[in-house]
Scaffold this motif. Sequence first.
Motif, PDB file in Angstrom:
ATOM      1  N   SER A 136       0.811  -1.223   0.000  1.00  0.00           N
ATOM      2  CA  SER A 136       0.000   0.000   0.000  1.00  0.00           C
ATOM      3  C   SER A 136       0.848   1.280   0.000  1.00  0.00           C
ATOM      4  CB  SER A 136      -0.934   0.013   1.208  1.00  0.00           C
ATOM      5  OG  SER A 136      -0.165  -0.017   2.399  1.00  0.00           O
ATOM      6  N   ILE A 137       2.154   1.146   0.101  1.00  0.00           N
ATOM      7  CA  ILE A 137       3.025   2.320   0.083  1.00  0.00           C
ATOM      8  C   ILE A 137       3.059   2.859  -1.346  1.00  0.00           C
ATOM      9  CG2 ILE A 137       5.437   3.079   0.276  1.00  0.00           C
ATOM     10  CD1 ILE A 137       5.646   1.359   2.749  1.00  0.00           C
ATOM     11  N   PRO A 138       2.954   4.180  -1.497  1.00  0.00           N
ATOM     12  CA  PRO A 138       2.972   4.765  -2.847  1.00  0.00           C
ATOM     13  C   PRO A 138       4.242   4.420  -3.618  1.00  0.00           C
ATOM     14  CG  PRO A 138       2.387   6.421  -1.203  1.00  0.00           C
ATOM     15  CD  PRO A 138       2.833   5.200  -0.455  1.00  0.00           C
ATOM     16  N   ASP A 139       4.121   4.420  -4.935  1.00  0.00           N
ATOM     17  CA  ASP A 139       5.301   4.253  -5.782  1.00  0.00           C
ATOM     18  C   ASP A 139       6.274   5.387  -5.493  1.00  0.00           C
ATOM     19  OD1 ASP A 139       4.266   1.997  -7.040  1.00  0.00           O
ATOM     20  OD2 ASP A 139       3.437   3.142  -8.715  1.00  0.00           O
ATOM     21  N   ILE A 140       7.556   5.096  -5.652  1.00  0.00           N
ATOM     22  CA  ILE A 140       8.606   6.085  -5.425  1.00  0.00           C
ATOM     23  C   ILE A 140       9.297   6.344  -6.755  1.00  0.00           C
ATOM     24  CG2 ILE A 140      10.756   6.577  -4.205  1.00  0.00           C
ATOM     25  CD1 ILE A 140       9.596   4.691  -1.972  1.00  0.00           C
ATOM     26  N   VAL A 141       9.373   7.607  -7.114  1.00  0.00           N
ATOM     27  CA  VAL A 141       9.957   8.033  -8.386  1.00  0.00           C
ATOM     28  C   VAL A 141      11.193   8.873  -8.099  1.00  0.00           C
ATOM     29  CG1 VAL A 141       9.544   9.343 -10.507  1.00  0.00           C
ATOM     30  CG2 VAL A 141       7.674   8.030  -9.458  1.00  0.00           C
ATOM     31  N   LEU A 142      12.281   8.563  -8.788  1.00  0.00           N
ATOM     32  CA  LEU A 142      13.518   9.330  -8.646  1.00  0.00           C
ATOM     33  C   LEU A 142      13.569  10.415  -9.710  1.00  0.00           C
ATOM     34  CD1 LEU A 142      15.985   6.374  -8.078  1.00  0.00           C
ATOM     35  CD2 LEU A 142      15.223   8.025  -6.369  1.00  0.00           C
ATOM     36  N   LEU A 143      13.839  11.645  -9.275  1.00  0.00           N
ATOM     37  CA  LEU A 143      13.954  12.785 -10.189  1.00  0.00           C
ATOM     38  C   LEU A 143      15.258  13.521  -9.896  1.00  0.00           C
ATOM     39  CD1 LEU A 143      10.329  14.236  -9.980  1.00  0.00           C
ATOM     40  CD2 LEU A 143      11.280  12.761 -11.774  1.00  0.00           C
ATOM     41  N   MET A 197      14.377  17.597  -1.227  1.00  0.00           N
ATOM     42  CA  MET A 197      14.860  16.235  -1.028  1.00  0.00           C
ATOM     43  C   MET A 197      13.788  15.233  -1.446  1.00  0.00           C
ATOM     44  SD  MET A 197      16.821  16.715   2.620  1.00  0.00           S
ATOM     45  CE  MET A 197      15.479  17.649   3.353  1.00  0.00           C
ATOM     46  N   GLY A 198      12.546  15.543  -1.110  1.00  0.00           N
ATOM     47  CA  GLY A 198      11.446  14.646  -1.432  1.00  0.00           C
ATOM     48  C   GLY A 198      10.152  15.410  -1.510  1.00  0.00           C
ATOM     49  N   ALA A 199       9.153  14.752  -2.078  1.00  0.00           N
ATOM     50  CA  ALA A 199       7.829  15.363  -2.191  1.00  0.00           C
ATOM     51  C   ALA A 199       6.804  14.255  -2.390  1.00  0.00           C
ATOM     52  CB  ALA A 199       7.779  16.333  -3.365  1.00  0.00           C
ATOM     53  N   TYR A 200       5.580  14.575  -2.041  1.00  0.00           N
ATOM     54  CA  TYR A 200       4.456  13.680  -2.323  1.00  0.00           C
ATOM     55  C   TYR A 200       3.451  14.475  -3.144  1.00  0.00           C
ATOM     56  CZ  TYR A 200       0.255  10.908  -1.901  1.00  0.00           C
ATOM     57  OH  TYR A 200      -0.868  10.178  -2.192  1.00  0.00           O
ATOM     58  N   ALA A 201       2.965  13.882  -4.216  1.00  0.00           N
ATOM     59  CA  ALA A 201       1.962  14.543  -5.049  1.00  0.00           C
ATOM     60  C   ALA A 201       0.649  13.793  -4.920  1.00  0.00           C
ATOM     61  CB  ALA A 201       2.403  14.585  -6.508  1.00  0.00           C
ATOM     62  N   ILE A 202      -0.331  14.447  -4.337  1.00  0.00           N
ATOM     63  CA  ILE A 202      -1.635  13.820  -4.182  1.00  0.00           C
ATOM     64  C   ILE A 202      -2.255  13.523  -5.547  1.00  0.00           C
ATOM     65  CG2 ILE A 202      -3.028  15.919  -3.995  1.00  0.00           C
ATOM     66  CD1 ILE A 202      -4.488  14.440  -1.650  1.00  0.00           C
ATOM     67  N   SER A 203      -1.924  14.351  -6.552  1.00  0.00           N
ATOM     68  CA  SER A 203      -2.498  14.172  -7.889  1.00  0.00           C
ATOM     69  C   SER A 203      -2.048  12.872  -8.546  1.00  0.00           C
ATOM     70  CB  SER A 203      -2.135  15.355  -8.789  1.00  0.00           C
ATOM     71  OG  SER A 203      -0.732  15.460  -8.924  1.00  0.00           O
ATOM     72  N   THR A 204      -0.848  12.400  -8.213  1.00  0.00           N
ATOM     73  CA  THR A 204      -0.355  11.143  -8.785  1.00  0.00           C
ATOM     74  C   THR A 204      -0.331  10.012  -7.766  1.00  0.00           C
ATOM     75  OG1 THR A 204       1.952  11.640  -8.258  1.00  0.00           O
ATOM     76  CG2 THR A 204       1.131  12.384 -10.422  1.00  0.00           C
ATOM     77  N   GLY A 205      -0.393  10.381  -6.487  1.00  0.00           N
ATOM     78  CA  GLY A 205      -0.303   9.370  -5.437  1.00  0.00           C
ATOM     79  C   GLY A 205       1.096   8.767  -5.332  1.00  0.00           C
ATOM     80  N   GLU A 228       7.262  11.991   3.755  1.00  0.00           N
ATOM     81  CA  GLU A 228       6.417  12.011   2.561  1.00  0.00           C
ATOM     82  C   GLU A 228       5.287  10.999   2.651  1.00  0.00           C
ATOM     83  OE1 GLU A 228       6.674  14.564   0.905  1.00  0.00           O
ATOM     84  OE2 GLU A 228       8.674  15.148   1.547  1.00  0.00           O
ATOM     85  N   LEU A 229       5.529   9.883   3.280  1.00  0.00           N
ATOM     86  CA  LEU A 229       4.460   8.903   3.497  1.00  0.00           C
ATOM     87  C   LEU A 229       3.357   9.492   4.357  1.00  0.00           C
ATOM     88  CD1 LEU A 229       3.434   5.980   3.139  1.00  0.00           C
ATOM     89  CD2 LEU A 229       4.707   5.403   5.225  1.00  0.00           C
ATOM     90  N   GLY A 230       3.760  10.335   5.307  1.00  0.00           N
ATOM     91  CA  GLY A 230       2.787  10.991   6.183  1.00  0.00           C
ATOM     92  C   GLY A 230       1.851  11.937   5.456  1.00  0.00           C
ATOM     93  N   HIS A 231       2.275  12.404   4.303  1.00  0.00           N
ATOM     94  CA  HIS A 231       1.412  13.307   3.536  1.00  0.00           C
ATOM     95  C   HIS A 231       0.328  12.526   2.861  1.00  0.00           C
ATOM     96  CE1 HIS A 231       3.860  16.830   4.179  1.00  0.00           C
ATOM     97  NE2 HIS A 231       4.932  16.156   3.846  1.00  0.00           N
TER      98      HIS A 231
END
Length: 113
Positions: free
Chosen positions: A62-69, A78-86, A110-113
């Motif tokens: 259930s943990i969101p996918d993690i994307v490296l940019l 350092m990190g971000a969470y996008a609700i639009s993409t999950g 970021e998981l907390g978001h």
Amino acid sequence: MTSTQSVAQLLKGYLTEWHQDLQRWSENGRLLSAVKEALMLEDTPRRLRDLIDQWGSGDFSSIPDIVLLSAVEMNGAMGAYAISTGKIYLNKDWLLTAGSDAAGAVLTEELGH
């Protein structure tokens, strides 16, 4: 090995450690306490309890996918969470020097978001 491959391998190791932390925090109640304090919850929502139970049993599906940019794409973050993409986004340039504790802290935030 390319830089992208080495960052991906580094992330894989960090994720293993982070999953172990999430499992331990789920089992010992630390995660539930932290979430309830951060969100000022009196009761535990069923979805939260379900997630904590999953993570406590080692199920991290259930943990969101993690994307490296790149640092440029992350605008230096350092990190971000996008609700639009999950999805959770990590700065791959930062990750190369971050260390497992710092990476775990950003992933947890970021998981907390």
